[in-house]
Design a protein around this motif. Structure first.
Motif, mmCIF file in Angstrom:
data_model
loop_
_atom_site.group_PDB
_atom_site.id
_atom_site.type_symbol
_atom_site.label_atom_id
_atom_site.label_comp_id
_atom_site.label_asym_id
_atom_site.label_seq_id
_atom_site.Cartn_x
_atom_site.Cartn_y
_atom_site.Cartn_z
ATOM 1 N N VAL A 1 3.479 -0.596 0.567
ATOM 2 C CA VAL A 1 3.826 -1.552 -0.488
ATOM 3 C C VAL A 1 2.793 -2.659 -0.468
ATOM 4 O O VAL A 1 2.383 -3.129 0.607
ATOM 5 C CB VAL A 1 5.247 -2.137 -0.251
ATOM 6 C CG1 VAL A 1 5.593 -3.140 -1.348
ATOM 7 C CG2 VAL A 1 6.287 -1.031 -0.208
ATOM 8 N N SER A 2 2.360 -3.073 -1.650
ATOM 9 C CA SER A 2 1.356 -4.139 -1.724
ATOM 10 C C SER A 2 1.920 -5.434 -1.160
ATOM 11 O O SER A 2 3.134 -5.650 -1.118
ATOM 12 C CB SER A 2 0.908 -4.338 -3.175
ATOM 13 O OG SER A 2 2.004 -4.796 -3.962
ATOM 14 N N THR B 1 1.912 -8.427 -2.342
ATOM 15 C CA THR B 1 2.656 -9.229 -3.321
ATOM 16 C C THR B 1 4.048 -8.666 -3.557
ATOM 17 O O THR B 1 5.002 -9.409 -3.802
ATOM 18 C CB THR B 1 1.884 -9.295 -4.639
ATOM 19 O OG1 THR B 1 1.629 -7.957 -5.103
ATOM 20 C CG2 THR B 1 0.553 -10.029 -4.455
ATOM 21 N N ALA B 2 4.163 -7.332 -3.486
ATOM 22 C CA ALA B 2 5.468 -6.716 -3.752
ATOM 23 C C ALA B 2 6.405 -6.789 -2.545
ATOM 24 O O ALA B 2 7.620 -6.657 -2.700
ATOM 25 C CB ALA B 2 5.279 -5.254 -4.171
ATOM 26 N N ARG B 3 5.857 -7.000 -1.349
ATOM 27 C CA ARG B 3 6.701 -7.050 -0.153
ATOM 28 C C ARG B 3 7.690 -8.206 -0.195
ATOM 29 O O ARG B 3 8.805 -8.100 0.303
ATOM 30 C CB ARG B 3 5.838 -7.185 1.103
ATOM 31 C CG ARG B 3 5.084 -5.934 1.474
ATOM 32 C CD ARG B 3 4.230 -6.193 2.699
ATOM 33 N NE ARG B 3 3.099 -5.283 2.756
ATOM 34 C CZ ARG B 3 1.965 -5.529 3.393
ATOM 35 N NH1 ARG B 3 1.809 -6.691 4.030
ATOM 36 N NH2 ARG B 3 0.990 -4.650 3.396
ATOM 37 N N GLN C 1 9.289 -9.178 -2.595
ATOM 38 C CA GLN C 1 10.406 -8.845 -3.478
ATOM 39 C C GLN C 1 11.376 -7.852 -2.846
ATOM 40 O O GLN C 1 12.484 -7.654 -3.374
ATOM 41 C CB GLN C 1 9.858 -8.249 -4.790
ATOM 42 C CG GLN C 1 8.864 -9.136 -5.519
ATOM 43 C CD GLN C 1 9.474 -10.461 -5.944
ATOM 44 O OE1 GLN C 1 10.597 -10.491 -6.445
ATOM 45 N NE2 GLN C 1 8.740 -11.547 -5.737
ATOM 46 N N LEU D 1 16.555 -4.237 -6.981
ATOM 47 C CA LEU D 1 15.125 -4.045 -7.182
ATOM 48 C C LEU D 1 14.715 -2.655 -6.729
ATOM 49 O O LEU D 1 15.017 -2.230 -5.622
ATOM 50 C CB LEU D 1 14.332 -5.094 -6.404
ATOM 51 C CG LEU D 1 12.810 -4.928 -6.435
ATOM 52 C CD1 LEU D 1 12.285 -5.151 -7.851
ATOM 53 C CD2 LEU D 1 12.138 -5.873 -5.454
ATOM 54 N N LEU E 1 11.101 -0.443 -6.768
ATOM 55 C CA LEU E 1 9.673 -0.441 -7.084
ATOM 56 C C LEU E 1 9.238 0.847 -7.748
ATOM 57 O O LEU E 1 8.209 0.894 -8.404
ATOM 58 C CB LEU E 1 8.869 -0.676 -5.790
ATOM 59 C CG LEU E 1 9.137 -2.010 -5.086
ATOM 60 C CD1 LEU E 1 8.264 -2.124 -3.856
ATOM 61 C CD2 LEU E 1 8.915 -3.182 -6.032
#
Length: 442
Positions: free
Chosen positions: A374-375, A377-379, A381, A387, A389
């Protein structure tokens, strides 16, 4: 109750000490008088030997009584000498007796003579002539003095008992003052004047107060969660139900494939919301007396997920003993491990590794996979409710949210990093033995 239990014991011990004191006092005074009488007999014998057996040359009579305060009797071939004369009925029989050493006479019943006396008799010869010397003391006067001393001892003992009772009462009152305060706090808590008990108290009561406050916090938290769950469920379910009802009530529109899919999607949302709230209601949180065996539960989950994902490998790495226990409720630990492992199993390519350990009193759960990851920035979230992904992967986006909710209940943390091979690593840290006590029963 403590005073009632201690008072008879204290009185009994004081009475025993009083009787022992009387016996020792009697023994000590008797030994002392006997020693003095023996010395005086030796003195008289020395005087008689120096006078060559002539007892008429001795300084006896009033002189002897005034100096030694004792009565005496001397028998010689030339006659007998007894002083004072009133003691003659008591001392004359002793002169003819053959008993040597200390002699005690009680209850003689002779007027003008003591009722009890202690004498010391010694027989010897000078130039072949027999002599007998007896020195005696009136024990009645001595016993009166002993009785007076013994009475004062009893009075002092009673005063000491009263002082001891007062001291014990004051000591108990001071020592149990925190208990009285705790009792008052419980009454205030029961009446609603306070919501929590003050934890400032004796060291022995602090764990009890802390656990009671923790129980009250848990009850309040459960009530708040139940209210929030009902409110969330009400708001979440109203909209899908209204949409489904609108579709069903619209008779002008046929139920084509798109409408069926929309209705199924709405019903899936309702089902997911119901499942989420039901799972949340089963969270226990930190509870006294509740613990789990992390190694055993991890092996069972890995075995089950290995059957669910047969093309992937699930490994366990830990230094913990098989029956080591953690202060985490069993169902809560099962939810944490199950959701994290299931999420890793979905996204991994070939393997998933679970690591269990403890570090400086903290419980650690680390789950790594070899998936796409996971990128960064997405971590941040991850763990938000609903949510997802990747919408292509089956699920409702509730697993990580449930993990975060449970870990927060234990005042722990969840964070995510990249694994060594580029996948995702989930790290769960929960306060362990330092907060909840050591639950190991190796």
């Amino acid at each position: 109750m403590l005073l009632i239990l201690l008072l008879p014991a204290g009185i009994g011990l004081m009475a025993l000490a009083w009787f022992i004191h009387g016996a020792l006092l009697e023994r000590m005074s008797t030994d002392f008088v006997e020693s003095r009488l023996k010395d005086e007999v030796a003195f008289l014998e020395h005087q008689i030997r120096q006078s060559g057996g002539r007892i008429d040359t001795l300084q006896t009579g009033d002189y002897f009584q005034e100096v030694f305060h004792h009565a005496f009797a001397i028998a010689s071939p030339s006659g007998q000498s007894i002083s004072p004369e009133t003691w003659t009925p008591l001392l004359r029989p002793l002169l003819s007796s053959e008993q040597e050493g200390a002699v005690r006479v009680r209850g003689a019943g002779v007027s003008a003579a003591p009722s009890e006396l202690l004498g010391y008799r010694r027989a010897f010869t000078i130039g072949g002539n027999p002599f007998v010397v007896i020195v005696a003391e009136d024990m009645e006067a001595l016993q009166q003095s002993q009785a007076e001393l013994h009475t004062w001892t009893a009075i002092v003992s009673v005063l000491l008992v009263i002082l001891m009772v007062g001291s014990i009462r004051v000591g108990i009152t001071l020592a149990l003052r925190p208990v009285v305060g705790l009792r008052a706090s419980l009454k205030k808590l029961q009446s609603g004047d306070i919501s929590r008990i003050n934890a400032d108290g004796p060291e022995e009561f602090r764990p009890l107060v802390q656990q009671l406050n923790q129980l009250l916090d848990s009850l309040d938290d459960r009530l708040e969660r139940s209210r929030d769950a009902l409110a969330n469920l009400s708001h979440s379910v109203k909209t899908p139900i209204a949409a489904v009802r609108q579709i069903l009530e619209d008779t002008s529109r046929p139920l084509d494939e798109n409408l069926r899919r929309e209705m199924a999607s709405r019903l899936d949302d309702i089902d997911a919301q119901l499942e989420s709230e039901m799972r949340r209601s089963r969270f226990a949180g930190p509870q006294v007396g509740q613990s789990a065996c992390p190694v055993k539960q991890a092996r069972d989950l890995l075995w089950m997920l290995g059957r669910l994902y047969p093309d992937k490998s699930f490994e366990l790495s830990t230094d913990l003993p098989e029956h080591h226990r953690w202060p985490v409720e069993e169902h809560d630990l099962n939810e944490i491990l199950g959701n994290l492992l299931d999420n890793a199993g979905k996204w991994s390519s070939r393997w998933v590794e679970l690591t269990l350990g403890e570090d400086q009193g903290q419980l650690k759960i680390i789950i790594s996979d070899d998936g796409a990851g996971v990128s960064e920035t997405a971590r941040s979230q991850l763990g938000k409710r609903g949510l997802r992904l990747d919408e292509q992967t089956p699920g409702h986006g509730l697993g990580l949210a449930i993990v975060h909710a449970i870990v927060e209940r234990y005042q722990g943390q969840v964070h995510y990093t990249s694994s060594k091979v580029g996948g995702l690593t989930a790290v769960v840290v929960i306060p362990g033995s330092d907060r909840f006590g050591d639950r190991s029963d190796n």
